[in-house]
Design a protein around this motif. Structure first.
Motif, PDB file in Angstrom:
ATOM      1  N   SER A  94       0.662  -1.089  -0.124  1.00  0.00           N
ATOM      2  CA  SER A  94       0.140  -0.084  -0.130  1.00  0.00           C
ATOM      3  C   SER A  94       0.893   1.223   0.027  1.00  0.00           C
ATOM      4  CB  SER A  94      -1.049   0.041   1.137  1.00  0.00           C
ATOM      5  OG  SER A  94      -0.095  -0.057   2.548  1.00  0.00           O
ATOM      6  N   GLN A  95       2.115   1.105   0.696  1.00  0.00           N
ATOM      7  CA  GLN A  95       2.736   2.411   0.623  1.00  0.00           C
ATOM      8  C   GLN A  95       3.508   2.500  -0.682  1.00  0.00           C
ATOM      9  OE1 GLN A  95       5.221   0.936   3.975  1.00  0.00           O
ATOM     10  NE2 GLN A  95       4.859   2.358   5.251  1.00  0.00           N
ATOM     11  N   ILE A  96       3.835   1.591  -1.529  1.00  0.00           N
ATOM     12  CA  ILE A  96       4.549   1.540  -2.753  1.00  0.00           C
ATOM     13  C   ILE A  96       3.292   2.179  -3.630  1.00  0.00           C
ATOM     14  CG2 ILE A  96       5.483   0.200  -4.500  1.00  0.00           C
ATOM     15  CD1 ILE A  96       6.755  -1.402  -2.441  1.00  0.00           C
ATOM     16  N   ILE A  97       2.052   1.671  -3.660  1.00  0.00           N
ATOM     17  CA  ILE A  97       0.961   2.108  -4.330  1.00  0.00           C
ATOM     18  C   ILE A  97       0.962   3.459  -4.220  1.00  0.00           C
ATOM     19  CG2 ILE A  97      -1.300   1.947  -4.810  1.00  0.00           C
ATOM     20  CD1 ILE A  97      -1.137  -0.970  -4.098  1.00  0.00           C
ATOM     21  N   SER A  98       0.734   3.920  -3.076  1.00  0.00           N
ATOM     22  CA  SER A  98       0.714   5.634  -2.741  1.00  0.00           C
ATOM     23  C   SER A  98       1.691   6.402  -3.160  1.00  0.00           C
ATOM     24  CB  SER A  98       0.492   5.649  -1.207  1.00  0.00           C
ATOM     25  OG  SER A  98      -0.674   4.887  -0.459  1.00  0.00           O
ATOM     26  N   MET A  99       2.782   5.851  -3.092  1.00  0.00           N
ATOM     27  CA  MET A  99       3.991   6.475  -3.487  1.00  0.00           C
ATOM     28  C   MET A  99       4.059   6.728  -5.271  1.00  0.00           C
ATOM     29  SD  MET A  99       8.003   5.561  -3.284  1.00  0.00           S
ATOM     30  CE  MET A  99       8.148   4.344  -4.510  1.00  0.00           C
ATOM     31  N   LEU A 100       3.713   5.658  -5.692  1.00  0.00           N
ATOM     32  CA  LEU A 100       3.839   5.695  -7.061  1.00  0.00           C
ATOM     33  C   LEU A 100       2.444   6.746  -7.816  1.00  0.00           C
ATOM     34  CD1 LEU A 100       4.666   2.153  -8.180  1.00  0.00           C
ATOM     35  CD2 LEU A 100       6.355   4.144  -8.512  1.00  0.00           C
ATOM     36  N   SER A 101       1.171   6.499  -7.027  1.00  0.00           N
ATOM     37  CA  SER A 101       0.271   7.132  -7.428  1.00  0.00           C
ATOM     38  C   SER A 101       0.579   8.676  -6.923  1.00  0.00           C
ATOM     39  CB  SER A 101      -0.878   7.085  -6.535  1.00  0.00           C
ATOM     40  OG  SER A 101      -1.363   5.428  -6.778  1.00  0.00           O
ATOM     41  N   VAL A 102       1.210   9.238  -6.036  1.00  0.00           N
ATOM     42  CA  VAL A 102       1.663  10.527  -6.051  1.00  0.00           C
ATOM     43  C   VAL A 102       2.501  11.127  -6.827  1.00  0.00           C
ATOM     44  CG1 VAL A 102       2.612  12.270  -4.337  1.00  0.00           C
ATOM     45  CG2 VAL A 102       0.912  10.703  -3.379  1.00  0.00           C
ATOM     46  N   GLU A 103       3.365  10.130  -7.377  1.00  0.00           N
ATOM     47  CA  GLU A 103       4.309  10.432  -8.349  1.00  0.00           C
ATOM     48  C   GLU A 103       3.651  10.694  -9.713  1.00  0.00           C
ATOM     49  OE1 GLU A 103       8.282   8.346 -10.932  1.00  0.00           O
ATOM     50  OE2 GLU A 103       7.426   7.757  -9.016  1.00  0.00           O
ATOM     51  N   PHE A 104       2.814   9.964  -9.892  1.00  0.00           N
ATOM     52  CA  PHE A 104       2.271  10.007 -11.394  1.00  0.00           C
ATOM     53  C   PHE A 104       1.171  11.187 -11.456  1.00  0.00           C
ATOM     54  CE2 PHE A 104       2.679   5.051 -11.715  1.00  0.00           C
ATOM     55  CZ  PHE A 104       3.702   5.024 -12.334  1.00  0.00           C
ATOM     56  N   LEU A 105       0.464  11.221 -10.364  1.00  0.00           N
ATOM     57  CA  LEU A 105      -0.305  12.580 -10.124  1.00  0.00           C
ATOM     58  C   LEU A 105       0.489  14.016 -10.248  1.00  0.00           C
ATOM     59  CD1 LEU A 105      -3.066  11.383  -7.850  1.00  0.00           C
ATOM     60  CD2 LEU A 105      -3.352  11.733 -10.017  1.00  0.00           C
ATOM     61  N   MET A 106       1.634  13.998  -9.732  1.00  0.00           N
ATOM     62  CA  MET A 106       2.439  15.147  -9.697  1.00  0.00           C
ATOM     63  C   MET A 106       3.022  15.492 -11.058  1.00  0.00           C
ATOM     64  SD  MET A 106       4.351  15.300  -6.031  1.00  0.00           S
ATOM     65  CE  MET A 106       5.105  16.723  -6.291  1.00  0.00           C
ATOM     66  N   LEU A 107       3.542  14.257 -11.635  1.00  0.00           N
ATOM     67  CA  LEU A 107       3.968  14.391 -13.220  1.00  0.00           C
ATOM     68  C   LEU A 107       2.794  14.928 -13.930  1.00  0.00           C
ATOM     69  CD1 LEU A 107       6.147  11.286 -13.508  1.00  0.00           C
ATOM     70  CD2 LEU A 107       7.025  13.561 -13.802  1.00  0.00           C
ATOM     71  N   GLY A 108       1.874  14.348 -14.003  1.00  0.00           N
ATOM     72  CA  GLY A 108       0.691  14.913 -14.780  1.00  0.00           C
ATOM     73  C   GLY A 108       0.095  16.053 -14.566  1.00  0.00           C
ATOM     74  N   GLY A 109      -0.002  16.448 -13.233  1.00  0.00           N
ATOM     75  CA  GLY A 109      -0.213  17.695 -12.788  1.00  0.00           C
ATOM     76  C   GLY A 109       0.826  19.063 -13.326  1.00  0.00           C
ATOM     77  N   ILE A 110       1.938  18.613 -13.297  1.00  0.00           N
ATOM     78  CA  ILE A 110       2.918  19.618 -13.795  1.00  0.00           C
ATOM     79  C   ILE A 110       2.989  19.621 -15.114  1.00  0.00           C
ATOM     80  CG2 ILE A 110       5.586  19.891 -14.124  1.00  0.00           C
ATOM     81  CD1 ILE A 110       5.948  18.562 -11.380  1.00  0.00           C
ATOM     82  N   ALA A 111       2.724  18.512 -16.072  1.00  0.00           N
ATOM     83  CA  ALA A 111       2.522  18.673 -17.521  1.00  0.00           C
ATOM     84  C   ALA A 111       1.351  19.440 -17.958  1.00  0.00           C
ATOM     85  CB  ALA A 111       2.605  17.314 -17.900  1.00  0.00           C
ATOM     86  N   GLY A 112       0.143  19.063 -17.067  1.00  0.00           N
ATOM     87  CA  GLY A 112      -1.050  19.812 -17.553  1.00  0.00           C
ATOM     88  C   GLY A 112      -0.912  21.470 -17.243  1.00  0.00           C
ATOM     89  N   ALA A 113      -0.321  21.673 -16.006  1.00  0.00           N
ATOM     90  CA  ALA A 113      -0.064  23.018 -15.627  1.00  0.00           C
ATOM     91  C   ALA A 113       0.976  23.809 -16.607  1.00  0.00           C
ATOM     92  CB  ALA A 113       0.571  23.348 -14.065  1.00  0.00           C
ATOM     93  N   VAL A 114       1.866  23.268 -17.333  1.00  0.00           N
ATOM     94  CA  VAL A 114       2.694  23.833 -18.076  1.00  0.00           C
ATOM     95  C   VAL A 114       1.991  23.882 -19.683  1.00  0.00           C
ATOM     96  CG1 VAL A 114       4.834  23.378 -19.610  1.00  0.00           C
ATOM     97  CG2 VAL A 114       5.109  23.008 -17.095  1.00  0.00           C
ATOM     98  N   GLY A 115       1.149  22.937 -20.122  1.00  0.00           N
ATOM     99  CA  GLY A 115       0.440  22.939 -21.171  1.00  0.00           C
ATOM    100  C   GLY A 115      -0.610  24.201 -21.126  1.00  0.00           C
ATOM    101  N   VAL A 116      -1.235  24.250 -19.917  1.00  0.00           N
ATOM    102  CA  VAL A 116      -2.390  25.470 -19.841  1.00  0.00           C
ATOM    103  C   VAL A 116      -1.622  26.695 -19.864  1.00  0.00           C
ATOM    104  CG1 VAL A 116      -3.809  26.378 -18.111  1.00  0.00           C
ATOM    105  CG2 VAL A 116      -3.984  23.924 -18.515  1.00  0.00           C
ATOM    106  N   ALA A 117      -0.379  26.759 -19.095  1.00  0.00           N
ATOM    107  CA  ALA A 117       0.320  28.056 -19.083  1.00  0.00           C
ATOM    108  C   ALA A 117       0.766  28.513 -20.559  1.00  0.00           C
ATOM    109  CB  ALA A 117       1.646  28.002 -18.255  1.00  0.00           C
TER     110      ALA A 117
END
Length: 175
Positions: A94-117
Motif C-alpha cells: 500500500s505504501q508503494i502504491i501510494s508513492m507511485l500514485s503521488v508521483e504519477f499525479l504530480m507528473l501529470g499535474g505539472i505537465a498539465g499546468a505547463v500546457g495550460v500556461a
C-alpha cells in the motif's frame, strides 16, 4: 470640393432594415454602415481565432501527454529497481502504491499546468496583438490540469502494473 458629413444613431435591431430602406429612398447617395454587422464580422473572426487557440492548446496538451507517457515508460526500469529495493527494505504494498500514485499525479499535474500556461500565454499574446480583451476562463483552464494528472496516473499504472508483482530478489539478481 466635396463635403463629407458623418453622423451616427442607435436603432432598435428589429427596425434596422426599415431605417436603411427609408434612408436609401430619401438619400440615394448617402452611405449607411450598420455597425452591428461589422461587429458580427469581428466577433466571428475572434471566434475563429479562439478556435485556433483551443486547437493549439489541445495539441500542446496532447503532445505533452505523449511525452509524459514516453517518460513514464522510459523510467519503468528505474521504478522496477526502486520498488524492488523498497520491498526488500520492508515497504508495504500500500505504501508503494501510494508513492507511485503521488508521483504519477504530480507528473501529470505539472505537465498539465505547463500546457495550460503555454496555451494561456499564446492566447494572451495573440489577443493583445488584436486589441481584444483577454479574460481566461479559470475553471476551463484548471480542468485540463486535473484531467492530465488523472491520465498520467492511468498511463503510469498501466505501464507499472507488473512492477508490484515482481519478486525483489529476481529484479536485483538481474543487475
Amino acid at each position: 470640393g466635396p463635403v463629407i458629413w458623418y453622423g451616427a444613431f442607435h436603432v432598435d435591431p428589429a427596425h434596422v432594415a426599415d431605417v436603411e430602406r427609408a434612408l436609401y429612398a430619401a438619400y440615394p447617395t448617402v452611405t449607411v454602415v450598420n455597425v452591428a454587422d461589422v461587429m458580427e464580422i469581428i466577433r466571428k473572426a475572434v471566434n475563429q481565432i479562439a478556435t485556433i487557440i483551443r486547437f493549439l492548446a489541445g495539441f500542446a496538451m496532447l503532445s505533452g501527454g505523449i511525452i509524459l507517457a514516453a517518460s513514464v515508460v522510459a523510467t519503468r526500469f528505474q521504478r522496477v529497481r526502486e520498488v524492488a529495493i523498497l520491498k526488500s527494505l520492508g515497504a508495504l504494498r500500500s505504501q508503494i502504491i501510494s508513492m507511485l500514485s503521488v508521483e504519477f499525479l504530480m507528473l501529470g499535474g505539472i505537465a498539465g499546468a505547463v500546457g495550460v500556461a503555454f496555451a494561456l500565454a499564446l492566447s494572451a499574446i495573440l489577443l493583445h496583438k488584436l486589441d481584444v480583451a483577454f479574460n481566461p476562463g479559470w475553471p476551463i483552464s484548471i480542468g485540463p490540469i486535473f484531467v492530465t494528472a488523472i491520465l498520467a496516473s492511468i498511463i503510469g499504472w498501466l505501464a507499472s502494473l507488473r512492477i508490484l508483482q515482481q519478486k525483489p530478489l529476481e529484479v536485483l539478481r538481474e543487475e
